[in-house]
Design an enzyme around this catalytic site. Structure first.
Site, mmCIF file in Angstrom:
data_model
loop_
_atom_site.group_PDB
_atom_site.id
_atom_site.type_symbol
_atom_site.label_atom_id
_atom_site.label_comp_id
_atom_site.label_asym_id
_atom_site.label_seq_id
_atom_site.Cartn_x
_atom_site.Cartn_y
_atom_site.Cartn_z
ATOM 1 N N GLN A 23 -3.805 -2.107 7.629
ATOM 2 C CA GLN A 23 -4.718 -2.301 8.764
ATOM 3 C C GLN A 23 -5.137 -0.972 9.407
ATOM 4 O O GLN A 23 -6.313 -0.785 9.743
ATOM 5 C CB GLN A 23 -4.114 -3.246 9.807
ATOM 6 N N ASP A 46 0.895 5.707 -5.252
ATOM 7 C CA ASP A 46 2.166 5.225 -4.709
ATOM 8 C C ASP A 46 2.867 6.465 -4.170
ATOM 9 O O ASP A 46 3.340 7.308 -4.942
ATOM 10 C CB ASP A 46 2.979 4.551 -5.820
ATOM 11 N N ALA A 66 2.951 3.157 4.437
ATOM 12 C CA ALA A 66 4.347 3.071 4.871
ATOM 13 C C ALA A 66 4.932 1.727 4.460
ATOM 14 O O ALA A 66 4.202 0.764 4.233
ATOM 15 C CB ALA A 66 4.450 3.210 6.394
ATOM 16 N N THR A 68 6.379 -1.179 6.056
ATOM 17 C CA THR A 68 6.300 -1.667 7.441
ATOM 18 C C THR A 68 7.019 -3.002 7.646
ATOM 19 O O THR A 68 6.924 -3.587 8.721
ATOM 20 C CB THR A 68 4.829 -1.803 7.889
ATOM 21 N N TYR A 101 1.933 8.866 10.825
ATOM 22 C CA TYR A 101 2.113 7.845 11.873
ATOM 23 C C TYR A 101 3.567 7.428 11.981
ATOM 24 O O TYR A 101 4.248 7.205 10.976
ATOM 25 C CB TYR A 101 1.203 6.639 11.588
ATOM 26 N N ASP A 104 7.166 3.193 17.887
ATOM 27 C CA ASP A 104 8.013 2.994 19.069
ATOM 28 C C ASP A 104 9.432 2.578 18.664
ATOM 29 O O ASP A 104 10.358 2.712 19.457
ATOM 30 C CB ASP A 104 7.399 1.930 19.991
ATOM 31 N N TYR A 127 14.490 0.329 9.555
ATOM 32 C CA TYR A 127 13.089 0.778 9.569
ATOM 33 C C TYR A 127 12.913 1.954 10.532
ATOM 34 O O TYR A 127 12.329 2.986 10.174
ATOM 35 C CB TYR A 127 12.189 -0.396 9.972
ATOM 36 N N LYS A 131 11.713 5.858 9.775
ATOM 37 C CA LYS A 131 10.526 6.460 10.396
ATOM 38 C C LYS A 131 10.896 7.748 11.143
ATOM 39 O O LYS A 131 10.117 8.696 11.169
ATOM 40 C CB LYS A 131 9.842 5.461 11.330
ATOM 41 N N TRP A 149 3.072 -1.716 18.134
ATOM 42 C CA TRP A 149 2.585 -3.098 18.083
ATOM 43 C C TRP A 149 1.130 -3.152 17.581
ATOM 44 O O TRP A 149 0.239 -3.673 18.260
ATOM 45 C CB TRP A 149 2.689 -3.738 19.471
HETATM 46 N N1 LIG Z 1 2.380 -2.361 12.324
HETATM 47 C C1 LIG Z 1 2.879 -1.908 13.481
HETATM 48 O O1 LIG Z 1 3.093 -2.661 14.437
HETATM 49 C C2 LIG Z 1 3.164 -0.442 13.651
HETATM 50 C C3 LIG Z 1 3.621 0.021 14.886
HETATM 51 C C4 LIG Z 1 3.846 1.385 15.059
HETATM 52 C C5 LIG Z 1 3.624 2.257 14.011
HETATM 53 N N2 LIG Z 1 3.212 1.782 12.811
HETATM 54 C C6 LIG Z 1 3.004 2.750 11.720
HETATM 55 O O2 LIG Z 1 1.612 2.861 11.506
HETATM 56 C C7 LIG Z 1 1.350 3.141 10.128
HETATM 57 C C8 LIG Z 1 0.354 2.125 9.578
HETATM 58 O O3 LIG Z 1 0.909 0.832 9.707
HETATM 59 P P1 LIG Z 1 0.069 -0.480 9.418
HETATM 60 O O4 LIG Z 1 0.336 -1.418 10.528
HETATM 61 O O5 LIG Z 1 -1.353 -0.138 9.053
HETATM 62 O O6 LIG Z 1 0.834 -1.018 8.128
HETATM 63 P P2 LIG Z 1 0.344 -1.966 6.955
HETATM 64 O O7 LIG Z 1 -0.847 -2.777 7.399
HETATM 65 O O8 LIG Z 1 1.558 -2.654 6.459
HETATM 66 O O9 LIG Z 1 -0.184 -0.923 5.889
HETATM 67 C C9 LIG Z 1 0.668 -0.088 5.192
HETATM 68 C C10 LIG Z 1 0.024 0.167 3.864
HETATM 69 O O10 LIG Z 1 0.886 1.050 3.133
HETATM 70 C C11 LIG Z 1 0.896 0.593 1.807
HETATM 71 N N3 LIG Z 1 2.090 1.036 1.093
HETATM 72 C C12 LIG Z 1 3.351 0.515 1.127
HETATM 73 N N4 LIG Z 1 4.132 1.192 0.292
HETATM 74 C C13 LIG Z 1 3.365 2.155 -0.293
HETATM 75 C C14 LIG Z 1 3.604 3.150 -1.240
HETATM 76 N N5 LIG Z 1 4.803 3.327 -1.797
HETATM 77 N N6 LIG Z 1 2.570 3.962 -1.601
HETATM 78 C C15 LIG Z 1 1.357 3.811 -1.054
HETATM 79 N N7 LIG Z 1 1.052 2.868 -0.153
HETATM 80 C C16 LIG Z 1 2.062 2.052 0.226
HETATM 81 C C17 LIG Z 1 0.847 -0.909 1.897
HETATM 82 O O11 LIG Z 1 0.433 -1.429 0.665
HETATM 83 P P3 LIG Z 1 0.806 -2.933 0.241
HETATM 84 O O12 LIG Z 1 -0.113 -3.782 1.084
HETATM 85 O O13 LIG Z 1 0.502 -2.954 -1.197
HETATM 86 O O14 LIG Z 1 2.240 -3.121 0.587
HETATM 87 C C18 LIG Z 1 -0.165 -1.085 3.011
HETATM 88 O O15 LIG Z 1 -1.476 -1.131 2.501
HETATM 89 C C19 LIG Z 1 2.730 3.136 9.447
HETATM 90 O O16 LIG Z 1 3.209 4.451 9.400
HETATM 91 C C20 LIG Z 1 3.588 2.318 10.403
HETATM 92 O O17 LIG Z 1 4.954 2.660 10.286
HETATM 93 C C21 LIG Z 1 2.965 0.460 12.613
#
Ligand SMILES: NC(=O)c1ccc[n+]([C@@H]2O[C@H](COP(=O)([O-])OP(=O)(O)OC[C@H]3O[C@@H](n4cnc5c(N)ncnc54)[C@H](OP(=O)(O)O)[C@@H]3O)[C@@H](O)[C@H]2O)c1
Length: 278
Positions: A23, A46, A66, A68, A101, A104, A127, A131, A149
């Site tokens: 996202q 990857d 990541a 996630t 990225y 929290d 997790y 991070k 979030w």
């Molecule tokens: N979601 C939250 O609430 C939240 C909150 C705070 C911070 N963050 C951080 O914000 C960042 C973006 O999060 P997001 O919410 O956009 O997460 P997301 O929607 O789960 O997207 C993460 C993407 O990373 C891909 N991925 C997973 N393993 C991988 C690998 N080995 N190599 C390459 N790509 C890989 C996933 O692919 P697949 O779909 O194929 O698995 C997915 O497309 C992350 O660093 C997360 O830790 C997230």
């Protein structure tokens, strides 16, 4: 001769985005569309493995890939570390300025006033620990952007889950004892560009929506904004019974003058408008 302003003469920045299938990656690709962008999903790179040949050396990397799955990381902490820590190290090895990225969930959640960049981390979950280690793995040329979030019009997130459940059910049970700032990925992507364009020093930056609420408050707001009549039954974290512990309080604010994001409710409206237009 055609008039050329300074912007049109400046060479376009070359940006590499990882995790574009997610996202935030999706929102970053849109936000940085004025730059020369190569956006890679997991199939293209990857990140648990070193980068292959790139078409050019980027000027900037936006690392949104990541692991996630917060509960899944409790079952497979090494798998989560391979992606989050090893993956970030592989991205940092490109040797170019990087936005990495973070979350929290690096905090314990015992404060009752917003977490600032200088507050000591204390992750409670596997997790969160990966991070935090990823922050170190990002190296010296990195802006570590902590947010919270996240939600958007694509991918797996709380807003999309509530819209689905709210249309199917009369009531949903939602946790009412965790407080944070739900952040719209479009607003986070815009604030990321502002941060980088401002040329601020590398290091940790908190970028999260203004305002705060509980998951139950957020669910009620989603139903109200979407015109759904579904009710919200407020439950505790213990009643919900997720595998991974989450911080009870994880509102993030910046003490360093980071760009301010709109209120989470404005983010919710922007997300719903994006979904309507989809
Ligand atoms: N979601 C939250 O609430 C939240 C909150 C705070 C911070 N963050 C951080 O914000 C960042 C973006 O999060 P997001 O919410 O956009 O997460 P997301 O929607 O789960 O997207 C993460 C993407 O990373 C891909 N991925 C997973 N393993 C991988 C690998 N080995 N190599 C390459 N790509 C890989 C996933 O692919 P697949 O779909 O194929 O698995 C997915 O497309 C992350 O660093 C997360 O830790 C997230």
């Amino acid at each position: 001769m055609e008039h050329l302003d300074a912007d049109s003469l400046r060479p376009r920045r070359r940006c590499l985005i990882t995790g574009v299938g997610g996202q935030l990656g999706h929102a970053l690709e849109r936000e940085f569309a004025g730059d020369e962008v190569v956006a890679l999903d997991r199939a293209a790179w990857d990140v648990a493995h070193p980068a292959g040949r790139l078409p050019w050396t980027p000027d900037l990397v936006l690392h949104a890939a990541a692991w996630t799955n917060v509960d899944g990381a409790e079952d497979d902490p090494q798998g989560a570390a391979a992606v989050n820590v090893g993956g970030t190290a592989n991205v940092a090895a490109l040797g170019v300025p990087l936005v990495s990225y973070s979350t929290d969930y690096v905090f314990a959640g015992t404060k009752r006033t917003p977490y600032l960049e200088s507050d000591p981390p204390g992750p409670q979950s596997a997790y969160g620990r990966t991070k935090l280690h990823a922050e170190a793995a990002a190296g010296e040329q990195a802006w570590i952007v902590r947010s919270s979030w996240l939600f958007g019009a694509t991918g797996h997130n709380f807003v999309r889950t509530m819209l689905r459940l709210g249309a199917e059910r009369d009531e949903v049970a939602v946790v009412a004892d965790q407080r944070g700032s739900p952040t719209y990925v479009g607003h986070l992507a815009a604030a990321t560009r502002e941060l980088v364009d401002a040329g601020v020093p590398f290091g940790v930056w908190h970028l999260a929506a203004a305002g705060d609420c509980t998951w139950a408050d957020f669910a009620a707001a989603i139903f109200a904004e979407a015109g759904l009549t579904c009710g919200v039954r407020r439950i505790t974290t213990a009643e919900f019974g997720a595998r991974a512990p989450r911080p009870a309080y994880s509102v993030l604010r910046s003490e360093k003058g980071a760009p301010e994001l709109p209120h989470w409710r404005e983010g919710l409206r922007a997300c719903l408008a994006e979904l309507d237009g989809a």
